[in-house]
Scaffold this motif. Sequence first.
Motif, PDB file in Angstrom:
ATOM      1  N   MET A   1       0.887  -1.224  -0.091  1.00  0.00           N
ATOM      2  CA  MET A   1      -0.034   0.049   0.216  1.00  0.00           C
ATOM      3  C   MET A   1       0.808   1.072   0.315  1.00  0.00           C
ATOM      4  SD  MET A   1      -2.886   1.050   0.508  1.00  0.00           S
ATOM      5  CE  MET A   1      -4.710   2.063   0.648  1.00  0.00           C
ATOM      6  N   VAL A   2       1.547   1.162   0.867  1.00  0.00           N
ATOM      7  CA  VAL A   2       2.471   2.403   0.833  1.00  0.00           C
ATOM      8  C   VAL A   2       3.705   2.349  -0.787  1.00  0.00           C
ATOM      9  CG1 VAL A   2       4.785   3.223   2.560  1.00  0.00           C
ATOM     10  CG2 VAL A   2       3.124   2.647   3.460  1.00  0.00           C
ATOM     11  N   LYS A   3       4.096   1.365  -0.961  1.00  0.00           N
ATOM     12  CA  LYS A   3       4.666   1.285  -2.263  1.00  0.00           C
ATOM     13  C   LYS A   3       4.114   1.805  -3.244  1.00  0.00           C
ATOM     14  CE  LYS A   3       7.181  -1.524  -5.297  1.00  0.00           C
ATOM     15  NZ  LYS A   3       8.820  -2.782  -4.966  1.00  0.00           N
ATOM     16  N   TRP A   4       2.546   1.634  -3.458  1.00  0.00           N
ATOM     17  CA  TRP A   4       1.791   2.606  -4.768  1.00  0.00           C
ATOM     18  C   TRP A   4       1.114   3.628  -3.781  1.00  0.00           C
ATOM     19  CZ3 TRP A   4      -2.883   4.760  -4.437  1.00  0.00           C
ATOM     20  CH2 TRP A   4      -3.572   4.991  -5.697  1.00  0.00           C
ATOM     21  N   ILE A   5       1.050   4.483  -2.927  1.00  0.00           N
ATOM     22  CA  ILE A   5       1.320   5.596  -2.172  1.00  0.00           C
ATOM     23  C   ILE A   5       2.235   6.473  -2.686  1.00  0.00           C
ATOM     24  CG2 ILE A   5       0.853   7.561  -0.454  1.00  0.00           C
ATOM     25  CD1 ILE A   5      -1.404   5.033   0.690  1.00  0.00           C
ATOM     26  N   ARG A   6       3.841   5.462  -2.580  1.00  0.00           N
ATOM     27  CA  ARG A   6       4.366   6.908  -2.914  1.00  0.00           C
ATOM     28  C   ARG A   6       4.508   6.470  -4.582  1.00  0.00           C
ATOM     29  NH1 ARG A   6       8.772   7.805   0.811  1.00  0.00           N
ATOM     30  NH2 ARG A   6       7.867   6.335   1.821  1.00  0.00           N
ATOM     31  N   TYR A   7       3.944   5.556  -5.714  1.00  0.00           N
ATOM     32  CA  TYR A   7       4.657   5.530  -6.800  1.00  0.00           C
ATOM     33  C   TYR A   7       3.377   6.672  -7.480  1.00  0.00           C
ATOM     34  CZ  TYR A   7       3.079   4.542 -11.271  1.00  0.00           C
ATOM     35  OH  TYR A   7       3.051   4.478 -12.971  1.00  0.00           O
ATOM     36  N   ARG A   8       1.892   6.523  -7.025  1.00  0.00           N
ATOM     37  CA  ARG A   8       1.272   7.248  -7.371  1.00  0.00           C
ATOM     38  C   ARG A   8       1.398   8.870  -7.278  1.00  0.00           C
ATOM     39  NH1 ARG A   8      -1.965  10.324  -8.738  1.00  0.00           N
ATOM     40  NH2 ARG A   8      -4.221  10.075  -8.809  1.00  0.00           N
ATOM     41  N   TYR A   9       1.412   8.973  -6.213  1.00  0.00           N
ATOM     42  CA  TYR A   9       1.799  10.677  -5.599  1.00  0.00           C
ATOM     43  C   TYR A   9       3.544  10.987  -5.860  1.00  0.00           C
ATOM     44  CZ  TYR A   9      -2.184  10.530  -3.553  1.00  0.00           C
ATOM     45  OH  TYR A   9      -4.500  10.971  -3.841  1.00  0.00           O
ATOM     46  N   ARG A  10       4.248  10.551  -6.880  1.00  0.00           N
ATOM     47  CA  ARG A  10       5.854   9.962  -6.845  1.00  0.00           C
ATOM     48  C   ARG A  10       6.186  11.049  -5.728  1.00  0.00           C
ATOM     49  NH1 ARG A  10       3.844  12.700 -11.748  1.00  0.00           N
ATOM     50  NH2 ARG A  10       3.890  11.242 -14.378  1.00  0.00           N
ATOM     51  N   ILE A  11       6.660   9.912  -4.680  1.00  0.00           N
ATOM     52  CA  ILE A  11       7.160  10.825  -3.138  1.00  0.00           C
ATOM     53  C   ILE A  11       8.321   9.909  -3.099  1.00  0.00           C
ATOM     54  CG2 ILE A  11       7.395  10.630  -0.629  1.00  0.00           C
ATOM     55  CD1 ILE A  11       4.158  10.362  -1.425  1.00  0.00           C
ATOM     56  N   GLU A  12       9.445  10.528  -3.019  1.00  0.00           N
ATOM     57  CA  GLU A  12      10.400   9.797  -3.342  1.00  0.00           C
ATOM     58  C   GLU A  12      10.977   8.991  -1.885  1.00  0.00           C
ATOM     59  OE1 GLU A  12      13.708   9.874  -5.675  1.00  0.00           O
ATOM     60  OE2 GLU A  12      12.007  10.619  -6.845  1.00  0.00           O
ATOM     61  N   VAL A  13      11.623   7.660  -2.034  1.00  0.00           N
ATOM     62  CA  VAL A  13      11.411   6.766  -0.438  1.00  0.00           C
ATOM     63  C   VAL A  13      12.966   7.703   0.165  1.00  0.00           C
ATOM     64  CG1 VAL A  13      13.001   4.674   0.629  1.00  0.00           C
ATOM     65  CG2 VAL A  13      11.119   4.635  -1.447  1.00  0.00           C
ATOM     66  N   THR A  14      12.845   7.732   1.299  1.00  0.00           N
ATOM     67  CA  THR A  14      13.933   8.334   2.135  1.00  0.00           C
ATOM     68  C   THR A  14      14.907   7.301   2.028  1.00  0.00           C
ATOM     69  OG1 THR A  14      12.675   9.155   3.167  1.00  0.00           O
ATOM     70  CG2 THR A  14      14.138   9.783   4.418  1.00  0.00           C
ATOM     71  N   CYS A  15      16.077   7.989   2.382  1.00  0.00           N
ATOM     72  CA  CYS A  15      17.312   6.973   1.995  1.00  0.00           C
ATOM     73  C   CYS A  15      18.057   7.825   3.610  1.00  0.00           C
ATOM     74  CB  CYS A  15      18.659   6.487   0.690  1.00  0.00           C
ATOM     75  SG  CYS A  15      19.561   5.856   1.292  1.00  0.00           S
ATOM     76  N   PHE A  16      18.150   6.779   4.819  1.00  0.00           N
ATOM     77  CA  PHE A  16      19.125   7.036   5.817  1.00  0.00           C
ATOM     78  C   PHE A  16      20.590   6.507   5.675  1.00  0.00           C
ATOM     79  CE2 PHE A  16      14.607   6.585   7.122  1.00  0.00           C
ATOM     80  CZ  PHE A  16      14.130   8.019   7.912  1.00  0.00           C
ATOM     81  N   LYS A  17      21.207   6.308   4.876  1.00  0.00           N
ATOM     82  CA  LYS A  17      22.814   6.264   4.501  1.00  0.00           C
ATOM     83  C   LYS A  17      23.440   7.458   4.312  1.00  0.00           C
ATOM     84  CE  LYS A  17      24.096   4.064   0.412  1.00  0.00           C
ATOM     85  NZ  LYS A  17      25.271   5.021   0.394  1.00  0.00           N
ATOM     86  N   ARG A  18      24.667   6.944   5.144  1.00  0.00           N
ATOM     87  CA  ARG A  18      24.931   8.557   4.256  1.00  0.00           C
ATOM     88  C   ARG A  18      26.071   8.347   3.372  1.00  0.00           C
ATOM     89  NH1 ARG A  18      27.140   7.098  10.756  1.00  0.00           N
ATOM     90  NH2 ARG A  18      25.241   8.202  11.631  1.00  0.00           N
ATOM     91  N   PRO A  19      26.242   8.687   3.023  1.00  0.00           N
ATOM     92  CA  PRO A  19      27.502   9.417   1.643  1.00  0.00           C
ATOM     93  C   PRO A  19      28.483   8.255   1.854  1.00  0.00           C
ATOM     94  CG  PRO A  19      26.811  11.577   1.846  1.00  0.00           C
ATOM     95  CD  PRO A  19      26.256  10.512   3.426  1.00  0.00           C
ATOM     96  N   ASP A  20      28.999   7.816   2.979  1.00  0.00           N
ATOM     97  CA  ASP A  20      30.226   7.900   3.162  1.00  0.00           C
ATOM     98  C   ASP A  20      30.293   5.835   3.652  1.00  0.00           C
ATOM     99  OD1 ASP A  20      29.019   8.177   5.382  1.00  0.00           O
ATOM    100  OD2 ASP A  20      30.913   8.484   6.231  1.00  0.00           O
ATOM    101  N   GLU A  21      29.000   5.486   3.725  1.00  0.00           N
ATOM    102  CA  GLU A  21      28.501   4.805   3.737  1.00  0.00           C
ATOM    103  C   GLU A  21      28.581   3.407   2.783  1.00  0.00           C
ATOM    104  OE1 GLU A  21      26.451   4.440   8.798  1.00  0.00           O
ATOM    105  OE2 GLU A  21      25.427   4.857   6.445  1.00  0.00           O
ATOM    106  N   LEU A  22      28.504   2.220   2.772  1.00  0.00           N
ATOM    107  CA  LEU A  22      28.615   1.173   1.953  1.00  0.00           C
ATOM    108  C   LEU A  22      27.587  -0.457   2.158  1.00  0.00           C
ATOM    109  CD1 LEU A  22      31.758   0.751   0.784  1.00  0.00           C
ATOM    110  CD2 LEU A  22      30.998   1.929  -0.374  1.00  0.00           C
ATOM    111  N   THR A  23      26.429  -0.407   1.411  1.00  0.00           N
ATOM    112  CA  THR A  23      26.210  -1.594   2.013  1.00  0.00           C
ATOM    113  C   THR A  23      26.854  -2.376   2.049  1.00  0.00           C
ATOM    114  OG1 THR A  23      25.468  -2.347  -0.137  1.00  0.00           O
ATOM    115  CG2 THR A  23      24.238  -0.844   0.902  1.00  0.00           C
ATOM    116  N   VAL A  24      26.351  -3.795   2.410  1.00  0.00           N
ATOM    117  CA  VAL A  24      26.906  -5.036   2.556  1.00  0.00           C
ATOM    118  C   VAL A  24      27.081  -5.814   0.688  1.00  0.00           C
ATOM    119  CG1 VAL A  24      27.044  -7.906   3.370  1.00  0.00           C
ATOM    120  CG2 VAL A  24      26.558  -5.966   4.293  1.00  0.00           C
ATOM    121  N   GLN A  25      26.388  -5.334   0.315  1.00  0.00           N
ATOM    122  CA  GLN A  25      26.643  -6.114  -1.137  1.00  0.00           C
ATOM    123  C   GLN A  25      27.731  -5.163  -1.963  1.00  0.00           C
ATOM    124  OE1 GLN A  25      24.129  -5.239   0.340  1.00  0.00           O
ATOM    125  NE2 GLN A  25      23.370  -7.717  -0.103  1.00  0.00           N
TER     126      GLN A  25
END
Length: 89
Positions: A1-25
């Motif tokens: 539901m939330v995913k659809w609302i974000r899509y419908r109203y073009r709301i960007e996903v909030t990312c809390f990853k800092r620029p100096d951080e890497l994901t495991v992958q």
Amino acid sequence: MVKWIRYRYRIEVTCFKRPDELTVQQLAHRLQVSPHVVYYWIERQVVQARKLDGRGPWWVTLDAAKERQLEDWVRTSGHLQRQHTYTQL
């Protein structure tokens, strides 16, 4: 539901990853090791990593000295095998 609302109203996903951080992958790909190796390093506190509220993805903080240390460790290890990365031609 939330995913659809974000899509419908073009709301960007909030990312809390800092620029100096890497994901495991990202770290696994950079060092050409399995993501399981990175999780092992996180469990053993070889690398600094954080999660939000103890859930979600791990974000790894890595300085240049630690990255060189891990690269040397992977290169000289008898147990770690580099993952082959294939590029499409």
